[in-house]
Design an enzyme around this catalytic site. Sequence first.
Site, PDB file in Angstrom:
ATOM      1  N   ARG A 167       0.687  -1.221  -0.110  1.00 59.80           N
ATOM      2  CA  ARG A 167      -0.032  -0.075   0.069  1.00 59.80           C
ATOM      3  C   ARG A 167       0.776   1.168  -0.040  1.00 59.80           C
ATOM      4  NH1 ARG A 167      -5.094  -1.815   3.974  1.00 59.80           N
ATOM      5  NH2 ARG A 167      -5.298  -3.767   2.676  1.00 59.80           N
TER       6      ARG A 167
ATOM      7  N   GLN B 295      -1.139 -10.930   4.365  1.00 57.82           N
ATOM      8  CA  GLN B 295      -2.556 -11.080   4.584  1.00 57.82           C
ATOM      9  C   GLN B 295      -2.742 -12.585   4.269  1.00 57.82           C
ATOM     10  OE1 GLN B 295      -5.408  -8.736   2.425  1.00 57.82           O
ATOM     11  NE2 GLN B 295      -5.092  -6.996   4.051  1.00 57.82           N
TER      12      GLN B 295
HETATM   13  N1  DAH Z   1      -9.369  -7.053   2.014  1.00 59.61           N
HETATM   14  C1  DAH Z   1      -9.711  -6.377   3.444  1.00 59.61           C
HETATM   15  C2  DAH Z   1      -8.505  -5.364   3.727  1.00 59.61           C
HETATM   16  O1  DAH Z   1      -7.369  -5.532   3.144  1.00 59.61           O
HETATM   17  C3  DAH Z   1      -9.761  -7.356   4.536  1.00 59.61           C
HETATM   18  C4  DAH Z   1     -10.916  -8.210   4.355  1.00 59.61           C
HETATM   19  C5  DAH Z   1     -12.195  -7.892   5.060  1.00 59.61           C
HETATM   20  C6  DAH Z   1     -10.884  -9.241   3.459  1.00 59.61           C
HETATM   21  C7  DAH Z   1     -13.271  -8.497   4.956  1.00 59.61           C
HETATM   22  C8  DAH Z   1     -12.271 -10.161   3.623  1.00 59.61           C
HETATM   23  C9  DAH Z   1     -13.253  -9.601   4.365  1.00 59.61           C
HETATM   24  O2  DAH Z   1     -12.298 -11.292   3.131  1.00 59.61           O
HETATM   25  O3  DAH Z   1     -14.346 -10.438   4.187  1.00 59.61           O
HETATM   26  O4  DAH Z   1      -8.882  -4.638   4.392  1.00 59.61           O
END
Ligand code: DAH
Length: 356
Positions: free
Chosen positions: A211, A225
């Site tokens: 990011r 992640q």
């Molecule tokens: N992609 C989100 C982030 O980077 C995190 C996330 C939130 C992933 C909710 C998910 C979800 O699959 O259902 O902040």
Amino acid sequence: MTQPTSQSSALSVQDLVDTAAGELAGINDTESLEAWRVAYLGRRGRLTLFLRGLAQLDLEERRVAGAMGNQAKGRLEELLDERSKSIREAQLTRSASEDRLDVTLPGRPLVSGRLHPTTQIVREICNAFMTMGFSVVEGPEVETDHYNFEMLNIPLGHPARDMWNTLWVDQQNEDGQYPLLLRTHTSPMQARVMESTRPPVRVVVPGKCYRYEATDATHEWHFYQVEGLAVDEGITFADLKGTLFEFARRLFGSDRKVRFRCDYFPFVEPGVDMSIDCFACDGEGSGCRICRDSGWIEIMGAGMVHPKVLAGVGYDPEKYTGFAFGLGPERIAMLKYGIEDIRLFYSNDLRFLSQF
Ligand code: DAH
């Protein structure tokens, strides 16, 4: 000044040999031996000068004295040879006894490498989900706008894009359509996985994300992640809660409580954030540094997969439902091990890394 004669030469050459031999007897190292050689046999050495001086004698004298001189030279060279041999032998014996290998000494410890703390925690997280029937897949770190945003119900101009500002790659993908970027989350793998399989889907996706971020103790511009996705007929919010509750207990201990609160992510509906009660203060809260007095710690975002996301990959949202979640392993490790600055993970300081 008297002319030198072969007789006086004989005396002085014998003296010279005696003195040289006497000095040599006291020499025990190669440096002094070389100095001795130079002093007697070198270009300006005493014997060399003697031999050169013979030129002044008349023929007969020179013959006799010359023979003596050459004999003396041979003798000194012989002595030099012997001495040099015995010095070398003495050195060998000494080093053989002094430098002997002592096999009874304890060995020098080998520093063994280990896995990076992020790798360790990612594996721990994935293992927890694998034992619940999830498989592990990975995806591209350079992603298209299409998968990173569009397929996740974040069209161009959607305000949610502001949360995921990123690094754009100055190139188009193969069909020239979509701009490329360093993925801001692992969620784009949701669509990629669903496009390539039919339900039931149960996957976790570990991987690196990027990011455009001003770094501080809780923000890095690159981090990991772990995404999760489960889609099938009849999956409900109860499945989400049960699965994630079980995960929290495996990672943080069997008496953890969990809490779900409403949150917004464009690709889930409803969306939640999930917290566990603080394991440091057992949810007491007051004066706790880990949960900052709240008694709760947020560990991930989650939700029921948005019907638009399902429809986008050709799944019938009337038939299939599912849940998704995303969590940050560094954050989990920070909580678990009391690490206070996320930048420690990637600053390559062995004092930090070797603690895990
Ligand atoms: N992609 C989100 C982030 O980077 C995190 C996330 C939130 C992933 C909710 C998910 C979800 O699959 O259902 O902040």
